[in-house]
Design an enzyme around this catalytic site. Structure first.
Site, short mmCIF file in Angstrom:
data_model
loop_
_atom_site.label_atom_id
_atom_site.label_comp_id
_atom_site.label_asym_id
_atom_site.label_seq_id
_atom_site.Cartn_x
_atom_site.Cartn_y
_atom_site.Cartn_z
N LYS A 38 1.01 -1.10 -0.05
CA LYS A 38 0.00 -0.12 -0.18
C LYS A 38 0.91 1.35 -0.06
O LYS A 38 0.45 2.42 0.19
CB LYS A 38 -0.74 -0.17 1.28
CG LYS A 38 -1.91 -1.24 1.07
CD LYS A 38 -2.88 -1.07 2.39
CE LYS A 38 -3.76 -2.30 2.52
NZ LYS A 38 -4.79 -2.21 1.39
N LYS A 87 16.35 -5.46 2.69
CA LYS A 87 17.14 -4.32 3.25
C LYS A 87 18.47 -4.51 3.65
O LYS A 87 19.09 -3.47 3.79
CB LYS A 87 16.19 -4.26 4.82
CG LYS A 87 14.66 -4.07 4.59
CD LYS A 87 14.01 -4.00 5.95
CE LYS A 87 12.42 -3.69 5.62
NZ LYS A 87 11.56 -3.75 6.75
N ALA A 150 12.48 -13.07 13.82
CA ALA A 150 13.94 -12.78 13.97
C ALA A 150 14.54 -12.21 12.45
O ALA A 150 15.70 -12.35 12.35
CB ALA A 150 14.73 -14.03 14.29
#
Length: 298
Positions: A38, A87, A150
């Site tokens: 979104k 990331k 994790a």
């Protein structure tokens, strides 16, 4: 004088570099999967309110593919939002990074210095700010927080818990060794916060002051799981509600709230501001973003 025509929210995701349309600059959210995101609704609502005609796409990039795609990008990129599983790759790609990105080893934001394809990238982590803001000023006063999962978001959850004043953070994961590795890696970085790791199968909320569920799709519910009045933040929002959110006795904060709050900080960065520098009339911009988010759920 012609009125500004703002780009529409894209449908689905693209698997190659998004085309450069009529917008003055390009932005995108990168990840895999990403078609459910979104972020375009949120970001484009902010840019309309700011009066800039920037494009914002969903760009599906598999693990291991970020560097190649971004090194070969075309003209006009202002920055990208980054989600799983990219990331850590985003942080490694950047030439500079903010302290939270370096601390957590993960970046969910890359800002390019100019629109030139060779411009260097600056990495930031806005997930931590998004989690803290989603809890709405909750102070933990030395209590403990349970983090479920994790992965990359769990690292930001630990950092957010520390910022909110947690004295202890317990990390529960399906793979106890992954939880132990995360706790061992982060322990030295957070003075005064005790980190513990355990098997998710053994998790009971007990006296947790807050719970942050970072498991993709949400934490599964066991028949023996006991209720608690602690607030629960679920990073997942598609599908919603998650199993855990559906049965939770206390306040439930959906992942869309975290998404919105971290996106506000991203908009600051993409528009050339410091991470803590508010946008002009930021409260009105946040309201527009919230309306866009609500409309996307209907």
């Amino acid at each position: 004088m012609c009125a500004t025509v703002f780009p529409e929210v894209p449908t689905g995701a693209v698997t190659s570099e998004p085309p450069r349309g009529r917008g003055a600059a390009r932005l995108a959210v990168l990840g895999d999967p990403i078609a459910h995101s979104k972020s375009p609704q949120l970001q484009l609502a902010a840019y309309r309110k700011l009066g800039v005609d920037w494009e914002y796409w969903r760009w599906q990039i598999p693990a291991g593919g970020l560097r190649e795609r971004l090194e070969n990008r075309g003209q006009g990129w202002r920055g990208v939002s980054v989600t799983a599983p990219l990331k850590a790759e985003a942080l490694a790609f950047a030439q500079t990074a903010d302290p939270l990105a370096e601390l957590t080893g993960a970046a969910n934001t890359l800002v390019f210095e100019t629109l030139d394809p060779a411009a260097p990238a600056h990495a930031a982590n806005t997930d931590v700010a998004g989690i803290v803001a989603a809890f709405g000023g909750l102070g933990l006063a030395g209590g403990h927080v349970d983090v479920l999962g994790a992965g990359g978001t769990a690292v930001s959850a630990v950092a957010a818990a520390a910022q909110m004043g947690a004295q202890q953070v317990r990390v529960f994961a399906r793979r106890p060794d992954a939880a132990a590795e995360l706790a061992a890696e982060l322990g030295p970085k957070f003075a005064g916060v005790q980190l513990r790791a355990a098997d998710l199968a053994s998790w009971q909320p007990d006296d947790a002051a807050a719970v942050i569920d970072t498991i993709p799709g949400g934490c599964p519910v066991r028949p023996d799981l006991q209720g608690t009045d602690a607030p629960l933040l679920s990073a997942a929002y598609d599908p919603w509600p998650t199993e855990l959110a559906r049965v939770w006795a206390g306040r439930v904060i959906p992942g869309t709230e975290m998404l919105l709050q971290q996106a506000v900080v991203q908009v600051r960065l993409f528009s050339g501001r410091a991470i803590d520098e508010p946008l002009p009339n930021e409260s009105a911009i946040v309201q527009e973003m919230r309306v866009a988010l609500d409309n996307s759920a209907s």
